[in-house]
Design a protein around this motif. Structure first.
Motif, mmCIF file in Angstrom:
data_model
loop_
_atom_site.group_PDB
_atom_site.id
_atom_site.type_symbol
_atom_site.label_atom_id
_atom_site.label_comp_id
_atom_site.label_asym_id
_atom_site.label_seq_id
_atom_site.Cartn_x
_atom_site.Cartn_y
_atom_site.Cartn_z
ATOM 1 N N GLY A 84 0.801 -1.216 0.000
ATOM 2 C CA GLY A 84 0.000 0.000 0.000
ATOM 3 C C GLY A 84 0.833 1.265 0.000
ATOM 4 N N GLY A 85 2.128 1.162 -0.310
ATOM 5 C CA GLY A 85 3.022 2.313 -0.251
ATOM 6 C C GLY A 85 3.168 3.065 -1.553
ATOM 7 N N ALA A 86 2.324 2.761 -2.538
ATOM 8 C CA ALA A 86 2.409 3.452 -3.828
ATOM 9 C C ALA A 86 1.714 4.802 -3.737
ATOM 10 N N SER A 87 2.326 5.806 -4.332
ATOM 11 C CA SER A 87 1.701 7.136 -4.344
ATOM 12 C C SER A 87 2.083 7.870 -5.615
ATOM 13 N N TRP A 88 1.176 8.726 -6.061
ATOM 14 C CA TRP A 88 1.395 9.590 -7.214
ATOM 15 C C TRP A 88 1.375 11.026 -6.721
ATOM 16 N N THR A 89 2.375 11.798 -7.099
ATOM 17 C CA THR A 89 2.480 13.186 -6.661
ATOM 18 C C THR A 89 2.517 14.083 -7.889
ATOM 19 N N LEU A 90 1.692 15.134 -7.885
ATOM 20 C CA LEU A 90 1.694 16.078 -8.997
ATOM 21 C C LEU A 90 3.000 16.872 -9.014
ATOM 22 N N ALA A 91 3.347 17.385 -10.201
ATOM 23 C CA ALA A 91 4.635 18.058 -10.382
ATOM 24 C C ALA A 91 4.784 19.271 -9.474
ATOM 25 N N TRP A 92 3.732 20.072 -9.350
ATOM 26 C CA TRP A 92 3.857 21.283 -8.523
ATOM 27 C C TRP A 92 4.002 20.930 -7.052
ATOM 28 N N GLU A 93 3.375 19.839 -6.604
ATOM 29 C CA GLU A 93 3.521 19.418 -5.209
ATOM 30 C C GLU A 93 4.943 18.909 -4.945
ATOM 31 N N LEU A 94 5.452 18.108 -5.876
ATOM 32 C CA LEU A 94 6.806 17.581 -5.728
ATOM 33 C C LEU A 94 7.834 18.709 -5.749
ATOM 34 N N HIS A 95 7.612 19.699 -6.605
ATOM 35 C CA HIS A 95 8.537 20.822 -6.714
ATOM 36 C C HIS A 95 8.508 21.683 -5.454
ATOM 37 N N ASN A 96 7.340 21.809 -4.830
ATOM 38 C CA ASN A 96 7.256 22.559 -3.573
ATOM 39 C C ASN A 96 7.964 21.825 -2.436
ATOM 40 N N LYS A 97 7.890 20.495 -2.431
ATOM 41 C CA LYS A 97 8.560 19.708 -1.390
ATOM 42 C C LYS A 97 10.077 19.726 -1.557
ATOM 43 N N ASP A 98 10.528 19.476 -2.786
ATOM 44 C CA ASP A 98 11.966 19.420 -3.070
ATOM 45 C C ASP A 98 12.221 19.993 -4.458
ATOM 46 N N PRO A 99 12.767 21.206 -4.571
ATOM 47 C CA PRO A 99 12.971 21.837 -5.875
ATOM 48 C C PRO A 99 14.012 21.150 -6.764
ATOM 49 N N THR A 100 14.741 20.196 -6.226
ATOM 50 C CA THR A 100 15.740 19.509 -7.049
ATOM 51 C C THR A 100 15.247 18.184 -7.613
ATOM 52 N N MET A 101 14.105 17.711 -7.148
ATOM 53 C CA MET A 101 13.674 16.350 -7.469
ATOM 54 C C MET A 101 13.242 16.177 -8.924
ATOM 55 N N ILE A 102 12.591 17.157 -9.539
ATOM 56 C CA ILE A 102 12.095 16.988 -10.908
ATOM 57 C C ILE A 102 13.262 16.864 -11.876
ATOM 58 N N ILE A 103 14.264 17.704 -11.736
ATOM 59 C CA ILE A 103 15.422 17.616 -12.635
ATOM 60 C C ILE A 103 16.198 16.327 -12.378
ATOM 61 N N ARG A 104 16.264 15.890 -11.115
ATOM 62 C CA ARG A 104 16.955 14.634 -10.792
ATOM 63 C C ARG A 104 16.235 13.443 -11.424
ATOM 64 N N LYS A 105 14.902 13.415 -11.330
ATOM 65 C CA LYS A 105 14.131 12.316 -11.924
ATOM 66 C C LYS A 105 14.212 12.337 -13.448
ATOM 67 N N ALA A 106 14.249 13.535 -14.052
ATOM 68 C CA ALA A 106 14.345 13.632 -15.510
ATOM 69 C C ALA A 106 15.685 13.098 -16.009
ATOM 70 N N ILE A 107 16.765 13.428 -15.315
ATOM 71 C CA ILE A 107 18.088 12.954 -15.730
ATOM 72 C C ILE A 107 18.208 11.451 -15.514
ATOM 73 N N TYR A 108 17.694 10.955 -14.398
ATOM 74 C CA TYR A 108 17.747 9.517 -14.113
ATOM 75 C C TYR A 108 16.978 8.737 -15.179
ATOM 76 N N ARG A 109 15.817 9.276 -15.565
ATOM 77 C CA ARG A 109 14.989 8.594 -16.571
ATOM 78 C C ARG A 109 15.636 8.648 -17.948
ATOM 79 N N SER A 110 16.370 9.717 -18.248
ATOM 80 C CA SER A 110 16.996 9.832 -19.568
ATOM 81 C C SER A 110 18.116 8.812 -19.763
ATOM 82 N N MET A 111 18.665 8.287 -18.688
ATOM 83 C CA MET A 111 19.732 7.287 -18.774
ATOM 84 C C MET A 111 19.197 5.864 -18.744
#
Length: 178
Positions: A84-111
């Motif tokens: 039951g630990g699955a969760s979906w977070t919208l981009a603006w919520e994730l960016h408010n929590k951690d401003p570095t996470m979206i760019i980190r996830k984008a780079i990780y996914r590109s590799m």
């Protein structure tokens, strides 16, 4: 081996430190560029099994720009590993929590497909603003060019330059703003 050849070989295999300004940049387009430097794809000695990538320092990740209404529609998946630990977070919520996470996830996914991507991500430093520790900035020797030009805000233009700009029209003397 001559001293020149020795220095040339050392420079070929040395890790270079690059800085990338994320201000007003699309994180998914930027990830493709940053990936090349992290994996070493820009070097002539690149081989998939060779760890020849460089170090990249990303600044201003707080000021990234997503296209259209992706801030409201893009969702990121996270699982804690517990039932039951699955969760979906919208981009603006994730960016408010951690401003570095979206760019980190984008780079990780590109590799995707790179078996060493967890190890490669250790050479990536992301900072939400321009304040970077001095011991990191003293290693930086190169700057990665931004993909999009950053527009100048109107409130950052000096008043004398605004006054010099030619007017399109003059309002009449009896004109009243509502």
């Amino acid at each position: 081996m001559s001293a020149f050849k020795r220095v040339q070989q050392w420079a070929t295999f040395a890790r270079t430190w690059h800085v990338f300004d994320c201000k007003w940049q699309d994180p998914y387009d930027s990830a493709q560029v940053i990936k090349k430097y992290l994996m070493g794809l820009h070097k002539p000695i690149y081989h998939p099994t060779n760890d020849c990538g460089d170090v990249v320092v990303c600044i201003n990740s707080r000021d990234i720009a997503l296209r259209g209404d992706e801030w409201r529609k893009r969702a990121y998946f996270h699982h804690t590993g517990y039932p039951g630990g699955a969760s979906w977070t919208l981009a603006w919520e994730l960016h408010n929590k951690d401003p570095t996470m979206i760019i980190r996830k984008a780079i990780y996914r590109s590799m995707k497909g790179n078996l060493q991507r967890r190890h490669t991500m250790e050479r990536l430093f992301i900072f939400p603003g321009e304040d970077v520790p001095q011991d990191i900035m003293q290693n930086v020797t190169n700057q990665i060019r931004q993909l999009r030009l950053v527009p100048t805000r109107l409130d950052h233009i000096p008043e004398e330059e605004v006054q010099k700009y030619p007017k399109v029209m003059d309002y009449p003397q009896d004109y009243v703003l509502k």
